[in-house]
Design a protein around this motif. Structure first.
Motif, short mmCIF file in Angstrom:
data_model
loop_
_atom_site.label_atom_id
_atom_site.label_comp_id
_atom_site.label_asym_id
_atom_site.label_seq_id
_atom_site.Cartn_x
_atom_site.Cartn_y
_atom_site.Cartn_z
N LEU A 62 5.76 43.31 27.89
CA LEU A 62 6.30 41.95 27.87
C LEU A 62 5.20 40.92 28.06
O LEU A 62 5.17 39.89 27.37
N ALA A 63 4.26 41.19 28.95
CA ALA A 63 3.14 40.28 29.16
C ALA A 63 2.33 40.12 27.87
O ALA A 63 1.94 39.00 27.51
N ALA A 64 2.10 41.22 27.17
CA ALA A 64 1.34 41.16 25.92
C ALA A 64 2.08 40.36 24.86
O ALA A 64 1.48 39.53 24.16
N ARG A 65 3.37 40.57 24.74
CA ARG A 65 4.16 39.84 23.73
C ARG A 65 4.22 38.35 24.03
O ARG A 65 4.21 37.53 23.13
N ALA A 66 4.35 38.02 25.31
CA ALA A 66 4.49 36.61 25.71
C ALA A 66 3.14 35.93 25.89
O ALA A 66 3.09 34.72 26.12
N HIS A 67 2.06 36.71 25.84
CA HIS A 67 0.71 36.17 26.05
C HIS A 67 0.59 35.50 27.42
O HIS A 67 0.08 34.39 27.56
N VAL A 68 1.09 36.23 28.43
CA VAL A 68 0.95 35.80 29.83
C VAL A 68 0.36 36.96 30.62
O VAL A 68 0.32 38.09 30.14
N THR A 69 -0.08 36.68 31.83
CA THR A 69 -0.64 37.74 32.67
C THR A 69 0.48 38.63 33.21
O THR A 69 1.65 38.23 33.24
N ALA A 147 -1.24 31.52 15.29
CA ALA A 147 -0.95 30.81 16.54
C ALA A 147 -1.32 31.66 17.75
O ALA A 147 -1.92 31.17 18.71
N HIS A 148 -0.96 32.96 17.70
CA HIS A 148 -1.31 33.85 18.81
C HIS A 148 -2.81 33.98 18.96
O HIS A 148 -3.34 33.97 20.07
N ASP A 149 -3.51 34.11 17.83
CA ASP A 149 -4.96 34.22 17.86
C ASP A 149 -5.59 32.96 18.47
O ASP A 149 -6.49 33.05 19.31
N TYR A 150 -5.10 31.81 18.06
CA TYR A 150 -5.62 30.54 18.59
C TYR A 150 -5.37 30.44 20.09
O TYR A 150 -6.26 30.06 20.86
N LEU A 151 -4.17 30.81 20.51
CA LEU A 151 -3.83 30.78 21.93
C LEU A 151 -4.74 31.71 22.73
O LEU A 151 -5.24 31.33 23.80
N GLU A 152 -4.97 32.90 22.23
CA GLU A 152 -5.86 33.84 22.92
C GLU A 152 -7.28 33.29 23.03
O GLU A 152 -7.91 33.40 24.07
N LYS A 153 -7.77 32.68 21.96
CA LYS A 153 -9.11 32.09 22.00
C LYS A 153 -9.17 30.94 23.00
O LYS A 153 -10.15 30.82 23.74
N ARG A 156 -9.22 32.46 26.46
CA ARG A 156 -10.50 33.09 26.78
C ARG A 156 -11.57 32.08 27.11
O ARG A 156 -12.37 32.27 28.02
N THR A 157 -11.61 30.98 26.36
CA THR A 157 -12.67 30.00 26.58
C THR A 157 -12.33 29.05 27.72
O THR A 157 -13.23 28.48 28.33
N GLY A 158 -11.04 28.86 27.98
CA GLY A 158 -10.63 27.93 29.04
C GLY A 158 -11.00 26.49 28.72
O GLY A 158 -11.02 25.63 29.58
N SER A 159 -11.24 26.22 27.48
CA SER A 159 -11.72 24.90 27.07
C SER A 159 -10.69 24.23 26.16
O SER A 159 -9.93 24.89 25.46
N ALA A 160 -10.71 22.91 26.15
CA ALA A 160 -9.87 22.15 25.24
C ALA A 160 -10.56 21.94 23.90
O ALA A 160 -9.98 21.38 22.98
N ASP A 161 -11.80 22.38 23.80
CA ASP A 161 -12.54 22.25 22.55
C ASP A 161 -11.89 23.11 21.47
O ASP A 161 -11.33 24.17 21.77
#
Length: 163
Positions: A62-69, A147-153, A156-161
């Motif tokens: 579920l965490a993986a599908r929702a992209h949460v910890t 969208a999932h790929d962008y969210l993961e990136k 990972r970067t923790g940046s708004a860039d």
């Protein structure tokens, strides 16, 4: 079946239409979640539980599908369990794990709230040819992956860039 003639479009019009669709659905999800006594995130996770059907998900799934910890998913599952949406069952193959099952009453409540909207969407899809539906399905699938790929990136970067 032939599809209905469509108005002209270009990438800018398509992006604008997509933005309007996303906005309408975000607002709609918030309202549906409110009516069900859930947050949007909790409702989304419950949707993943429903989608899994008899192939019950673990908290990690579920965490993986929702992209949460996994920590966040623990809180989500606690809330869903308290609200009467899910139950946790021991994994028959691994006693250290639990699987998440939707409760029948909750399935009925959620299905009832979505029934009218899904019926209208089904009518709308009937206006498209099989080839057009294949194109729409391909686009939805690929756009979701982007969208999932962008969210993961971003996570990972923790940046708004831009990623």
């Amino acid at each position: 079946m032939q599809g209905t003639p469509r108005p002209p479009a270009d990438p800018a019009r398509a992006l604008s239409a997509m933005d309007h669709l996303i906005a309408a659905h975000l607002i709609g999800q918030q309202e549906l979640a409110r009516r069900l006594g859930l947050s949007v995130t909790d409702l989304t996770c419950f949707g993943f539980v429903l989608e899994a059907g008899d192939d019950l998900l673990t908290a990690g799934d579920l965490a993986a599908r929702a992209h949460v910890t996994t920590g966040a998913v623990t809180g989500i599952l606690n809330r869903l369990e308290r609200a009467g949406y899910v139950t946790r069952r021991p994994d028959p193959r691994d006693r250290r794990r639990v699987r998440v099952a939707a409760l029948p009453d909750a399935v009925s409540r959620v299905s009832g709230v979505y029934a009218g909207h899904y019926a209208r969407l089904t009518e709308l899809f009937a206006d498209y040819s099989p080839a057009e539906l294949a194109t729409l399905t391909d686009w939805f699938t690929r756009a979701t992956a982007l969208a999932h790929d962008y969210l993961e990136k971003m996570n990972r970067t923790g940046s708004a860039d831009p990623c």
